[in-house]
Design an enzyme around this catalytic site. Structure first.
Site: not given
Ligand SMILES: NC(=O)c1ccc[n+]([C@@H]2O[C@H](COP(=O)([O-])OP(=O)(O)OC[C@H]3O[C@@H](n4cnc5c(N)ncnc54)[C@H](O)[C@@H]3O)[C@@H](O)[C@H]2O)c1
Length: 256
Positions: A148, A161
């Site tokens: 990401s 995350y």
């Protein structure tokens, strides 16, 4: 795109969003696609869309946190298509009950850390460990992971995350460094804000506006923006690309 016809590719997390879009693109390029997901109806719908467009695909239920289900996914793929040539890791636990409770270091409970690492990072460790021996026995193959833009460090939230995604970047390089000389390519895409089914449902207009305002782009990302890059990395056209982590996000991060 050259070098995808008849290649067998596992899409680990292809029920919705970027995984679905990529599975469909791979099918359209002539790859034989095994779509694994914890969401079997979604994976089945993806396989049906590929078949309706003239491609070949199977849907298999599996869970990134369950080693046996991963072994079964790979075996099912080989039973169906006779080999495995590529792996696209794209699943992640993005549920509000997990990612929604992932905030800052002081406020994020350990169960969120554990679940996030179990699925996002250890899941990819498990899929790669299971597929890699098959690729090596076949003389090589291509692995693409999904991290990401958050792994680059500018997001003040989602501590677990983003840490799991930064670890995926390093896992990607580890595989390239160790097995590149044996024909294994390992690369990673880092998406910016991409509008799939989940993001449409969440409808976070403030985040959408911020992304376009701070990007160098006229629009938000689409699953097809990732699908083209991932398909290229899985294809023979990317034969000399290994160990790379590419930000695909409308230019909102500028990297060397
Ligand atoms: N969409 C974005 O803006 C964006 C931005 C940066 C990174 N990403 C990354 O891209 C990937 C795809 O995200 P998306 O937005 O398409 O989301 P999505 O929810 O549509 O796709 C994730 C898929 O993973 C599956 N999944 C979840 N837990 C699983 C498990 N335990 N085992 C197997 N499958 C499981 C889901 O069912 C779903 O099909 C994720 O890795 C995400 O972190 C997305």
């Amino acid at each position: 795109m050259q070098g995808l016809a008849d290649k067998v590719v596992i899409v680990a997390g292809g029920a919705t969003g970027i995984g679905r879009g990529t599975a469909e693109r791979l099918g359209a390029e002539g790859a034989l696609v095994a779509i694994g997901d914890i969401n079997l109806p979604g994976a089945t719908a993806t396989a049906e869309r590929i078949a309706a467009a003239g491609g070949r695909a199977i849907a298999v239920e599996f869970d990134l946190s369950d080693e046996k289900s991963i072994v079964d996914l790979v075996q099912r793929t080989i039973d169906e298509f006779g080999a495995v040539h590529g792996l696209y890791n794209v699943g992640a636990d993005l549920r509000p009950s997990n990612l929604g409770r992932d905030t800052t270091l002081l406020d994020t409970d350990m169960d969120v850390w554990q679940r996030t690492f179990e699925v996002n990072l250890f899941g990819y460790v498990r899929t790669i460990r299971t597929v890699l021996p098959h690729l090596l026995a076949d003389g090589g193959g291509s692995i693409v992971n999904t991290s990401s833009g958050g792994s680059l460090g500018n997001d003040p939230m989602h501590v677990a995350y983003n840490a799991s995604k930064a670890a995926i970047n390093q896992l990607t390089r580890h595989v390239a460094v160790n097995w590149g000389a044996k024909g294994i390519r390992s690369n990673c895409v880092m998406p910016g804000y991409v509008i799939g089914e989940l993001q449409i449902e969440q409808n976070d207009t403030a985040l959408q506006e911020a992304f376009v305002t701070h990007g160098r782009t006229t629009r938000l990302g689409r699953p097809s923006d990732l699908a083209s890059v991932v398909s290229f990395l899985l294809s023979d056209e990317a034969e000399w690309i290994n160990g790379q982590t590419w930000y695909i996000g409308g230019g909102s991060h500028l990297r060397q």
